[in-house]
Write a protein that holds these residues in place. Sequence first.
Motif: not given
Length: 553
Positions: A491-493, A511-516, A522-524, A530-532
Amino acid sequence: MKNYYQILGIKPNATDDEIKRSYRVLAKKYHPDVNPGDASAASKFADINEANAVLSDPQQRAEYDAKLREASAPHPSQEEIIARQRAQAQEAARQAAFRTMNMSGMNARARAQAQAAMAQAQAQAQVQAMVNQAYQQGANDARAQFQAEIQQLKASLAKMTAETKKIKELQDSEADLKRKLATAERDRRELEQELFSRDRENTLEKTRIKELEEALDAQNNNNRRGRGDISELKAELDKAKKTILEMEREMSALRAEKDALEKERESLTETCSRLERDNKQFDLKNSAQIRLQQDKRRQLQEEIEALHRQIDELTAELEAARAENEQWVQYAQSEEFLSDTEKRIEAWNKKTNKDKRLAKPTLYGELGVLIWATDEEIKEAYNKLVKRYSGKPGDAIAAKLKSVEEAFAVLGNPKKRKEYNATIDITEERIKEERKLIAENEKIMEEYRSQLANREFWQRFDELTASAMEGDAESQYTLGSMYYSGEDIDLDYEQAVFWFKEAAKQKHPDAMYYLGCCYIEGIGMEKNENIGQSFIRQAAKLGSKPAQKAIKN
């Protein structure tokens, strides 16, 4: 001019498959994600990509080969000569390994050993070429120069030691003279004090003589008048004059001694001044020599440190080559194991078929098990057959069920089974031996399945990584998901966020969903809700089902 063949560690006539395989191995090793913050690894990774881009294209490779030959033809440099020697050594190692592998009767182990030997020979040739390059460029001359300068420094040090000893002697002489001068000065002050005391006594004595003379004159006058005797006064006057003469002689001697001390003090003062001047001149000369020696020593130390740094770099390259060689050896050992196991599987299948034929005409054949089956396996086979045939109509089914029950009545009883085995010439020792072979084979098969799955996984992972680095959004998202979940790899966030960002740049919805989600939690990365939320809304608009579900909830 960069040598792309050296960068990829291949020979100039390498095939496309060899170029691709070497590129994948090196890209995986020097990828910035694997070496975060390592500038040298990033530079190496850029060179690897550049070399692969040129050598993978036939036209660019042909043009590059022509330029490489043109650059190296007129005046080959030392590096190119060493590179050529390295390539020749690699080629010789490969040819030797291939000749060894083509020998008749070679098994997989020998082939793997030959491959490992080939890889080791390549690494050793590379390291030796680098070492030759370093030491052929003047290491021996530098060492000889260092030794000569060290000898000069030793001679200078001996000279400085002698001069220091001389300075010490001069300083001791100066201190001794200063002590003598201080003693003479003290004696002079004592003489001056004594002269002052004597002058005072002399003055007092002269005053007393004058008083006596006046008294004598008065007495003479009185005598002339017929009054008194002057004999006592005369005697006293004579004694006083004698005393004055003695005092004058002593004062003359003291003045002479004072003059001698003054001359000695002046001489000592002049000697001290001369010694101080000589000492200052010597200090100036000695300081200049010391600075010169210090400059030489500092320059020598810098050259030694540079040589040490070069040796450290060579050592690091040697360690890297050894690590790469170790990877090749492990790969060869794994391939050897898989190859041997595949042959073992083939032989084991033949043996199993033979065992099945042996068991078929016996009661074991009625239950569909081998003669060396365990009691649990016999019971399990019986239960399956009973479940299969029970309740089904037909005389054949009934006859089959009866034969199964009769077989289990014998084989399910340890005592009856032992007696039955004796009738078909099967001993307990053979059964134990066969079960031992089965257990060993199962253990080997478990390792085989593990290594096979591991090899297949890493092959897929390498292909996925290569595709992601080439810009495929789906591969980038898949790679990010693997790092995010940590199921098949560690595992590597941070890696997950990196690949999610790369895929999100190409508008990949999930990918955009998981990035959000990573931004919100606050993972990785640094937390920013707001950005999420913005990423999740965009992902929902692009059709991401997890994002749409998250917005509804």
